[in-house]
Design an enzyme around this catalytic site. Structure first.
Site, mmCIF file in Angstrom:
data_model
loop_
_atom_site.group_PDB
_atom_site.id
_atom_site.type_symbol
_atom_site.label_atom_id
_atom_site.label_comp_id
_atom_site.label_asym_id
_atom_site.label_seq_id
_atom_site.Cartn_x
_atom_site.Cartn_y
_atom_site.Cartn_z
ATOM 1 C CG ASP A 156 7.465 -4.686 -6.576
ATOM 2 O OD1 ASP A 156 6.278 -4.337 -6.565
ATOM 3 O OD2 ASP A 156 7.835 -5.830 -6.263
ATOM 4 C CE LYS A 199 5.135 -6.078 -3.043
ATOM 5 N NZ LYS A 199 4.240 -6.887 -3.901
ATOM 6 C CG ASN A 220 8.670 -6.058 -1.861
ATOM 7 O OD1 ASN A 220 8.472 -7.207 -1.492
ATOM 8 N ND2 ASN A 220 8.279 -5.612 -3.034
#
Length: 211
Positions: free
Chosen positions: A202, A204, A207
């Site tokens: 995850d 990105k 983040n």
């Protein structure tokens, strides 16, 4: 400079990942003694893959007396606004610990929303993963406690915000800046993959936190 992740024996969806500069302080955890109130469990679409057998990790944990929200003061980032981030069923507030005046990013999770979304497994395993990690490129969980209505995770405060906001302001990065950020992200991922045997999926700009 890397982030908050979630791990369990069954694939779970993490809320966010973050990128941070090296920290030398040990992880400090204040865990409640009473039985957790969350009981419902569910399996979400896989974001990370975790093997059944995990390597033993040395945890630098200093357990202290039971902590409550009254041990912290809220700090306003903007006038009448103390919130620095929001997630699916949580918000992140800037707080200051009363005894040492240290700033922390406190993630506050509402138990009723977790139970309604049947996501208690993810929330609890996220805490366990943050306690197990010990890398300068992954945000540290300093305190974890709960009351009848909320779960509280106190993590390192990263004052620079996330990479998405940084890109919005700068529009573009220099080659040196891009290489520096990419290198620290890769070091964090390398630790998760090789040392913790976690596949993080995850990644990105939202983040990635920048000090």
């Amino acid at each position: 400079v890397l982030a908050s992740i979630c791990k369990t024996e069954e694939p779970q969806r993490p809320v966010s990942l973050v990128v941070l500069p090296p920290q030398e302080q040990p992880v400090v955890a204040c865990l409640p003694e009473k039985k957790p109130l969350l009981e419902t469990q569910t399996v979400l679409p896989p974001i990370i893959e975790i093997p059944k057998t995990m390597p033993k990790q040395k945890q630098k944990l200093d357990y202290c007396q039971k902590m409550t929200i009254r041990d912290f003061d809220y700090i306003s980032v903007l006038p009448s606004n103390k919130t620095i981030g929001r997630g699916a069923f949580a918000k992140v507030d800037l707080v200051k610990k009363k005894d040492n005046q240290s700033l922390y990013a406190m993630k506050i999770v509402k138990k009723s929303e977790v139970e309604e979304r049947k996501s208690s497994t993810y929330v609890l395993t996220e805490r366990n993963i943050l306690l197990m990690t010990n890398s300068p490129f992954i945000v540290h969980l300093r305190y974890a406690f709960q009351d009848d209505y909320y779960l509280y995770y106190c993590m390192d405060y990263v004052s620079g915000g996330d990479l998405s906001n940084m890109l919005g302001k700068k529009r573009r990065l220099t080659t040196e800046q891009a290489c520096f950020i990419a290198g620290e992200v890769l070091l964090g991922l390398e630790y998760l993959h090789k040392e913790m045997h976690i596949i993080y999926r995850d990644l990105k700009p939202e983040n990635i936190l920048v000090e």
